[in-house]
Scaffold this motif. Structure first.
Motif, PDB file in Angstrom:
ATOM      1  N   VAL A  53      51.919  37.458  43.086  1.00 22.45           N
ATOM      2  CA  VAL A  53      50.479  36.770  42.865  1.00 22.45           C
ATOM      3  C   VAL A  53      50.575  35.897  41.651  1.00 22.45           C
ATOM      4  O   VAL A  53      49.709  35.036  41.686  1.00 22.45           O
ATOM      5  CB  VAL A  53      49.645  37.939  43.285  1.00 22.45           C
ATOM      6  N   GLN A  54      50.781  36.700  40.576  1.00 25.69           N
ATOM      7  CA  GLN A  54      50.508  35.994  39.309  1.00 25.69           C
ATOM      8  C   GLN A  54      51.493  34.418  39.524  1.00 25.69           C
ATOM      9  O   GLN A  54      50.679  33.698  38.902  1.00 25.69           O
ATOM     10  CB  GLN A  54      50.818  36.907  38.105  1.00 25.69           C
TER      11      GLN A  54
ATOM     12  N   ARG B  45      41.855  35.929  38.961  1.00 20.86           N
ATOM     13  CA  ARG B  45      41.856  36.007  40.316  1.00 20.86           C
ATOM     14  C   ARG B  45      41.826  37.531  40.660  1.00 20.86           C
ATOM     15  O   ARG B  45      42.682  38.528  39.733  1.00 20.86           O
ATOM     16  CB  ARG B  45      43.030  35.434  41.047  1.00 20.86           C
TER      17      ARG B  45
ATOM     18  N   GLU C  33      46.514  34.463  33.819  1.00 19.89           N
ATOM     19  CA  GLU C  33      47.822  33.798  32.958  1.00 19.89           C
ATOM     20  C   GLU C  33      48.315  34.953  32.223  1.00 19.89           C
ATOM     21  O   GLU C  33      49.757  34.947  31.812  1.00 19.89           O
ATOM     22  CB  GLU C  33      47.358  32.584  32.404  1.00 19.89           C
TER      23      GLU C  33
ATOM     24  N   ASP D  49      39.251  37.380  45.590  1.00 21.26           N
ATOM     25  CA  ASP D  49      40.195  36.358  45.964  1.00 21.26           C
ATOM     26  C   ASP D  49      41.297  36.173  46.903  1.00 21.26           C
ATOM     27  O   ASP D  49      41.782  35.218  47.522  1.00 21.26           O
ATOM     28  CB  ASP D  49      40.727  35.456  44.641  1.00 21.26           C
TER      29      ASP D  49
ATOM     30  N   ASP E 100      42.557  34.433  50.098  1.00 21.04           N
ATOM     31  CA  ASP E 100      43.852  34.304  50.178  1.00 21.04           C
ATOM     32  C   ASP E 100      44.668  35.543  50.861  1.00 21.04           C
ATOM     33  O   ASP E 100      44.329  36.745  50.470  1.00 21.04           O
ATOM     34  CB  ASP E 100      44.731  33.914  49.147  1.00 21.04           C
TER      35      ASP E 100
ATOM     36  N   TYR F 130      49.486  31.802  41.745  1.00 19.47           N
ATOM     37  CA  TYR F 130      48.411  31.441  41.271  1.00 19.47           C
ATOM     38  C   TYR F 130      48.431  30.603  39.612  1.00 19.47           C
ATOM     39  O   TYR F 130      47.687  29.549  39.288  1.00 19.47           O
ATOM     40  CB  TYR F 130      47.142  32.448  40.893  1.00 19.47           C
TER      41      TYR F 130
END
Length: 120
Positions: A112-113, A5, A35, A74, A95, A116
């Protein structure tokens, strides 16, 4: 594996998320969030900072210029968005992530991580 993202964080000092309107930030920092981690991609000074917006058409013009500057993203992160700002981004599939005042960029990116990709 989930796709990365690309996130833009509004900031004035490069440490904390901008306290105030997204469009009035001194700079924007672009991050790739995956990730596995978070990587800064680039920093851009806000070339539109201080533009006087006297009516709604001016605000839309400024937002469109920011989107052109950002390219494909994103999400946007800030503490506050001006009237219609959230809808503007959401209508374009971006977003909107609002964080509490005085949140560090590091903490915001962790949020944020997690949003998502879930908890590690």
């Amino acid at each position: 594996m989930a796709r990365p993202r690309f996130v833009v964080v509004a900031t004035d000092d490069g440490v904390k998320v901008k306290l105030g309107h997204f469009g009035d930030a001194k700079q924007y920092i672009f991050y790739e969030v995956t990730e596995q981690g978070i990587r800064e991609v680039k920093r851009l000074e806000n070339p539109f900072k201080g533009e006087e917006e006297e009516h709604m058409h001016g605000v839309l013009r400024k937002r469109l210029k920011l989107l052109e500057l950002f390219g494909s993203i994103d999400a946007v992160v800030s503490t506050f968005f001006g009237p219609g700002g959230e809808d503007f981004f959401k209508e374009r599939g971006i977003d909107v992530i609002k964080v509490k005042p005085w949140t560090t960029i590091e903490d915001a990116l962790k949020q944020v991580q997690e949003m998502y990709f879930g908890k590690a």
